[in-house]
Write a protein that holds these residues in place. Structure first.
Motif, PDB file in Angstrom:
ATOM      1  N   ARG A 131     -15.505  -3.906  -1.300  1.00 11.03           N
ATOM      2  CA  ARG A 131     -14.271  -3.194  -1.633  1.00 11.03           C
ATOM      3  C   ARG A 131     -13.497  -2.796  -0.378  1.00 11.03           C
ATOM      4  NH1 ARG A 131     -17.548  -3.152  -5.728  1.00 11.03           N
ATOM      5  NH2 ARG A 131     -16.631  -3.126  -7.819  1.00 11.03           N
ATOM      6  N   TRP A 132     -14.209  -2.395   0.662  1.00  9.89           N
ATOM      7  CA  TRP A 132     -13.541  -2.108   1.933  1.00  9.89           C
ATOM      8  C   TRP A 132     -12.860  -3.372   2.467  1.00  9.89           C
ATOM      9  CZ3 TRP A 132     -11.412   1.401   4.704  1.00  9.89           C
ATOM     10  CH2 TRP A 132     -11.843   2.725   4.668  1.00  9.89           C
ATOM     11  N   ALA A 133     -13.544  -4.495   2.362  1.00  5.97           N
ATOM     12  CA  ALA A 133     -12.968  -5.751   2.841  1.00  5.97           C
ATOM     13  C   ALA A 133     -11.691  -6.080   2.079  1.00  5.97           C
ATOM     14  CB  ALA A 133     -13.982  -6.881   2.695  1.00  5.97           C
ATOM     15  N   LEU A 134     -11.700  -5.841   0.765  1.00  2.54           N
ATOM     16  CA  LEU A 134     -10.528  -6.138  -0.046  1.00  2.54           C
ATOM     17  C   LEU A 134      -9.380  -5.180   0.239  1.00  2.54           C
ATOM     18  CD1 LEU A 134     -12.442  -7.051  -3.299  1.00  2.54           C
ATOM     19  CD2 LEU A 134     -10.864  -8.560  -2.071  1.00  2.54           C
ATOM     20  N   VAL A 135      -9.701  -3.926   0.520  1.00  4.26           N
ATOM     21  CA  VAL A 135      -8.658  -2.976   0.921  1.00  4.26           C
ATOM     22  C   VAL A 135      -7.914  -3.498   2.151  1.00  4.26           C
ATOM     23  CG1 VAL A 135      -8.261  -0.700   1.964  1.00  4.26           C
ATOM     24  CG2 VAL A 135      -9.689  -0.892  -0.075  1.00  4.26           C
ATOM     25  N   GLU A 136      -8.664  -3.914   3.159  1.00  3.99           N
ATOM     26  CA  GLU A 136      -8.041  -4.389   4.396  1.00  3.99           C
ATOM     27  C   GLU A 136      -7.347  -5.736   4.189  1.00  3.99           C
ATOM     28  OE1 GLU A 136     -10.113  -4.197   7.999  1.00  3.99           O
ATOM     29  OE2 GLU A 136     -10.980  -2.228   7.650  1.00  3.99           O
ATOM     30  N   LEU A 137      -7.994  -6.620   3.461  1.00  2.00           N
ATOM     31  CA  LEU A 137      -7.448  -7.961   3.276  1.00  2.00           C
ATOM     32  C   LEU A 137      -6.100  -7.909   2.567  1.00  2.00           C
ATOM     33  CD1 LEU A 137      -8.037 -11.003   3.650  1.00  2.00           C
ATOM     34  CD2 LEU A 137      -9.057 -10.974   1.366  1.00  2.00           C
ATOM     35  N   TYR A 138      -6.018  -7.166   1.474  1.00  2.00           N
ATOM     36  CA  TYR A 138      -4.766  -7.103   0.724  1.00  2.00           C
ATOM     37  C   TYR A 138      -3.650  -6.403   1.505  1.00  2.00           C
ATOM     38  CZ  TYR A 138      -6.475  -9.064  -3.666  1.00  2.00           C
ATOM     39  OH  TYR A 138      -6.950  -9.916  -4.626  1.00  2.00           O
ATOM     40  N   MET A 139      -4.011  -5.474   2.381  1.00  2.00           N
ATOM     41  CA  MET A 139      -2.981  -4.829   3.190  1.00  2.00           C
ATOM     42  C   MET A 139      -2.487  -5.744   4.302  1.00  2.00           C
ATOM     43  SD  MET A 139      -1.920  -2.026   2.050  1.00  2.00           S
ATOM     44  CE  MET A 139      -0.896  -1.547   3.447  1.00  2.00           C
ATOM     45  N   GLN A 140      -3.363  -6.537   4.871  1.00  2.00           N
ATOM     46  CA  GLN A 140      -2.990  -7.319   6.048  1.00  2.00           C
ATOM     47  C   GLN A 140      -2.419  -8.689   5.709  1.00  2.00           C
ATOM     48  OE1 GLN A 140      -5.701  -7.251   9.341  1.00  2.00           O
ATOM     49  NE2 GLN A 140      -6.538  -5.255   8.799  1.00  2.00           N
ATOM     50  N   LEU A 141      -2.686  -9.185   4.512  1.00  2.00           N
ATOM     51  CA  LEU A 141      -2.121 -10.472   4.127  1.00  2.00           C
ATOM     52  C   LEU A 141      -0.626 -10.333   3.847  1.00  2.00           C
ATOM     53  CD1 LEU A 141      -4.631 -12.121   1.615  1.00  2.00           C
ATOM     54  CD2 LEU A 141      -4.012 -12.949   3.887  1.00  2.00           C
ATOM     55  N   PRO A 142       0.194 -11.271   4.321  1.00  2.00           N
ATOM     56  CA  PRO A 142       1.604 -11.288   3.909  1.00  2.00           C
ATOM     57  C   PRO A 142       1.706 -11.490   2.396  1.00  2.00           C
ATOM     58  CG  PRO A 142       1.212 -12.768   5.771  1.00  2.00           C
ATOM     59  CD  PRO A 142      -0.127 -12.344   5.260  1.00  2.00           C
ATOM     60  N   GLY A 143       2.758 -10.978   1.807  1.00  3.59           N
ATOM     61  CA  GLY A 143       2.926 -11.072   0.369  1.00  3.59           C
ATOM     62  C   GLY A 143       2.880 -12.492  -0.150  1.00  3.59           C
ATOM     63  N   VAL A 144       3.397 -13.456   0.624  1.00  5.61           N
ATOM     64  CA  VAL A 144       3.428 -14.847   0.195  1.00  5.61           C
ATOM     65  C   VAL A 144       2.026 -15.432   0.046  1.00  5.61           C
ATOM     66  CG1 VAL A 144       3.570 -15.837   2.530  1.00  5.61           C
ATOM     67  CG2 VAL A 144       4.583 -17.077   0.596  1.00  5.61           C
ATOM     68  N   PHE A 145       1.044 -14.822   0.727  1.00  2.00           N
ATOM     69  CA  PHE A 145      -0.344 -15.281   0.626  1.00  2.00           C
ATOM     70  C   PHE A 145      -1.188 -14.359  -0.258  1.00  2.00           C
ATOM     71  CE2 PHE A 145       0.780 -17.052   4.922  1.00  2.00           C
ATOM     72  CZ  PHE A 145       0.867 -18.370   4.490  1.00  2.00           C
ATOM     73  N   GLY A 146      -0.518 -13.485  -0.986  1.00  2.00           N
ATOM     74  CA  GLY A 146      -1.242 -12.642  -1.936  1.00  2.00           C
ATOM     75  C   GLY A 146      -1.466 -11.215  -1.488  1.00  2.00           C
ATOM     76  N   GLY A 147      -0.898 -10.839  -0.360  1.00  5.24           N
ATOM     77  CA  GLY A 147      -1.024  -9.455   0.083  1.00  5.24           C
ATOM     78  C   GLY A 147      -0.387  -8.502  -0.914  1.00  5.24           C
ATOM     79  N   SER A 148      -0.982  -7.336  -1.085  1.00  2.77           N
ATOM     80  CA  SER A 148      -0.479  -6.408  -2.097  1.00  2.77           C
ATOM     81  C   SER A 148      -0.990  -5.002  -1.828  1.00  2.77           C
ATOM     82  CB  SER A 148      -0.924  -6.861  -3.496  1.00  2.77           C
ATOM     83  OG  SER A 148      -0.688  -5.854  -4.458  1.00  2.77           O
ATOM     84  N   LYS A 149      -0.078  -4.090  -1.576  1.00  2.00           N
ATOM     85  CA  LYS A 149      -0.464  -2.691  -1.392  1.00  2.00           C
ATOM     86  C   LYS A 149      -1.058  -2.128  -2.686  1.00  2.00           C
ATOM     87  CE  LYS A 149       1.513   1.869  -0.398  1.00  2.00           C
ATOM     88  NZ  LYS A 149       2.777   2.593  -0.120  1.00  2.00           N
ATOM     89  N   THR A 150      -0.502  -2.552  -3.811  1.00  2.00           N
ATOM     90  CA  THR A 150      -0.995  -2.074  -5.109  1.00  2.00           C
ATOM     91  C   THR A 150      -2.457  -2.453  -5.310  1.00  2.00           C
ATOM     92  OG1 THR A 150       1.216  -2.245  -6.077  1.00  2.00           O
ATOM     93  CG2 THR A 150      -0.653  -2.187  -7.601  1.00  2.00           C
ATOM     94  N   LYS A 151      -2.796  -3.709  -4.991  1.00  7.79           N
ATOM     95  CA  LYS A 151      -4.189  -4.148  -5.138  1.00  7.79           C
ATOM     96  C   LYS A 151      -5.087  -3.452  -4.128  1.00  7.79           C
ATOM     97  CE  LYS A 151      -3.176  -8.659  -7.181  1.00  7.79           C
ATOM     98  NZ  LYS A 151      -3.240 -10.127  -7.025  1.00  7.79           N
ATOM     99  N   SER A 152      -4.570  -3.233  -2.926  1.00  7.86           N
ATOM    100  CA  SER A 152      -5.347  -2.516  -1.921  1.00  7.86           C
ATOM    101  C   SER A 152      -5.668  -1.102  -2.401  1.00  7.86           C
ATOM    102  CB  SER A 152      -4.566  -2.471  -0.601  1.00  7.86           C
ATOM    103  OG  SER A 152      -5.347  -1.894   0.422  1.00  7.86           O
ATOM    104  N   LEU A 153      -4.671  -0.434  -2.977  1.00  5.52           N
ATOM    105  CA  LEU A 153      -4.891   0.915  -3.512  1.00  5.52           C
ATOM    106  C   LEU A 153      -5.863   0.895  -4.689  1.00  5.52           C
ATOM    107  CD1 LEU A 153      -1.296   2.436  -3.329  1.00  5.52           C
ATOM    108  CD2 LEU A 153      -3.343   3.354  -2.200  1.00  5.52           C
ATOM    109  N   HIS A 154      -5.852  -0.190  -5.459  1.00  7.59           N
ATOM    110  CA  HIS A 154      -6.798  -0.326  -6.576  1.00  7.59           C
ATOM    111  C   HIS A 154      -8.238  -0.278  -6.072  1.00  7.59           C
ATOM    112  CE1 HIS A 154      -8.820  -1.979 -10.115  1.00  7.59           C
ATOM    113  NE2 HIS A 154      -9.381  -2.864  -9.317  1.00  7.59           N
ATOM    114  N   TYR A 155      -8.512  -1.043  -4.999  1.00  8.64           N
ATOM    115  CA  TYR A 155      -9.876  -1.055  -4.471  1.00  8.64           C
ATOM    116  C   TYR A 155     -10.201   0.240  -3.719  1.00  8.64           C
ATOM    117  CZ  TYR A 155     -10.449  -5.824  -6.034  1.00  8.64           C
ATOM    118  OH  TYR A 155     -10.562  -6.937  -6.828  1.00  8.64           O
ATOM    119  N   ALA A 156      -9.178   0.863  -3.149  1.00 14.67           N
ATOM    120  CA  ALA A 156      -9.401   2.171  -2.524  1.00 14.67           C
ATOM    121  C   ALA A 156      -9.806   3.198  -3.578  1.00 14.67           C
ATOM    122  CB  ALA A 156      -8.136   2.631  -1.796  1.00 14.67           C
ATOM    123  N   GLN A 157      -9.196   3.102  -4.760  1.00 15.05           N
ATOM    124  CA  GLN A 157      -9.558   4.014  -5.841  1.00 15.05           C
ATOM    125  C   GLN A 157     -10.972   3.740  -6.334  1.00 15.05           C
ATOM    126  OE1 GLN A 157      -7.724   6.718  -6.914  1.00 15.05           O
ATOM    127  NE2 GLN A 157      -9.706   7.164  -7.879  1.00 15.05           N
TER     128      GLN A 157
END
Length: 317
Positions: A131-157
């Motif tokens: 889950r930590w990996a997914l938090v970082e991955l979704y924040m650091q990926l550009p949106g065109v490659f699937g980056g998403s603050k919303t998904k990052s916050l989901h795993y943070a929750q």
């Protein structure tokens, strides 16, 4: 991106039982990864389908940053047991590290990295590292490659549901990365109030330094020192003082205290404390004292480039 996962990814939990592996655990602790690789590879010649041995060999490769070899071993594990969360996690981590080595080819790895981290999280509802990996991955990926603050916050929750401290730290990270400093500070402070570990304090200290707020950083380190009387915190105060040219007297006193009470467990070599003292004395236009300390630093660690650069600055005073 994945560097901080190296220990978690590749440090094995040894529950093999075979006497052949009794010597492996000490080798990992002593960072003798090449030797561990040789022993496990030899064992696999006689038992090529032993999953624990394959995992250990992957771990040994990972510690040596032999990512292709690590990937090959972890892929075998995933193929052998597709329902093992940790196999997916390690495979994704090794792929991620491989991607970091060659950013031109990274695009080809991103989908697999993401999918295997997600699979690990789905298979194990309590797998915090995934889950930590997914938090970082979704924040650091550009949106065109699937980056998403919303998904990052989901795993943070999800992290917060498992551990409030980790959830608060994850949210602090997200808001810091998203340039929302007030929210980042809020969650880092919540982590300190909830857990109070040095890790929590260090996150807030690093945040203040990144925002060019050294006074707040020093205050936070002093609060950490009240709860965790560690000599290393003396160095941290001296470092901030020297780098930002603030509270020089306090910084100088802390560095002298660090040197007086120094032990190898403190982590930072004495040479770096001498380097910081040279910086402080340079700020005070005390050329003679600055030269004394930078010469001590260079004598102890002669190959460190910043030390030589600092000496040139001092000589030009």
């Amino acid at each position: 991106m994945m560097n901080k996962f190296l220990y978690l990814l590749f440090f094995p939990v040894l529950v093999l039982g075979q006497t052949s592996f009794d010597e492996i655990e000490p080798l990992f602790h002593k960072k003798e990864f090449k030797k561990a690789e040789t022993i496990v590879a030899k064992y696999l010649e006689t038992d090529p389908n032993n999953l624990k041995a394959i995992e250990l060999l992957g771990d040994a490769y990972g510690h040596q940053e032999k990512w292709d070899d690590a990937i090959n071993n972890y892929k075998k594990l995933v193929e052998a047991d597709n329902n093992n969360a940790n196999y997916h996690y390690k495979y994704a981590g090794a792929l991620g590290m491989k991607a970091l080595q060659n950013k031109f080819k990274a695009i080809g790895f991103i989908g697999d990295v993401k999918n295997h981290f997600i699979k690990a999280a789905e298979l194990d509802p309590k797998h915090m590292d995934a889950r930590w990996a997914l938090v970082e991955l979704y924040m650091q990926l550009p949106g065109v490659f699937g980056g998403s603050k919303t998904k990052s916050l989901h795993y943070a929750q999800e992290l917060e549901n498992l551990s409030k401290v980790d959830g608060y730290l994850a949210k602090g990270y997200i808001y810091e990365y998203d340039n929302q400093p007030e929210l980042a500070e809020k969650y880092y402070k919540m982590a300190i109030n909830e857990g109070g570990s040095l890790v929590c304090f260090n996150k807030l200290t690093n945040f203040y330094e990144s925002k060019n707020e050294p006074q707040k950083a020093i205050k936070n380190i002093e609060e950490a020192q009240d709860k965790h009387p560690r000599n290393a915190l003396h160095y941290q105060i001296g470092k901030v003082s020297a780098e930002y040219n603030v509270e020089l007297q306090k910084g100088e006193q802390c560095l002298h205290m660090y040197l007086k009470n120094y032990s190898a467990e403190d982590g930072v070599p004495k040479a770096w404390a001498h380097y910081r003292l040279a910086q402080i004395n340079m700020h005070k236009n005390n050329k003679e004292e600055a030269l004394k300390y930078i010469n001590l630093a260079i004598a102890e660690l002669p190959k460190i480039k910043p030390f030589k650069e600092q000496k040139e600055k001092i000589l030009n005073l």
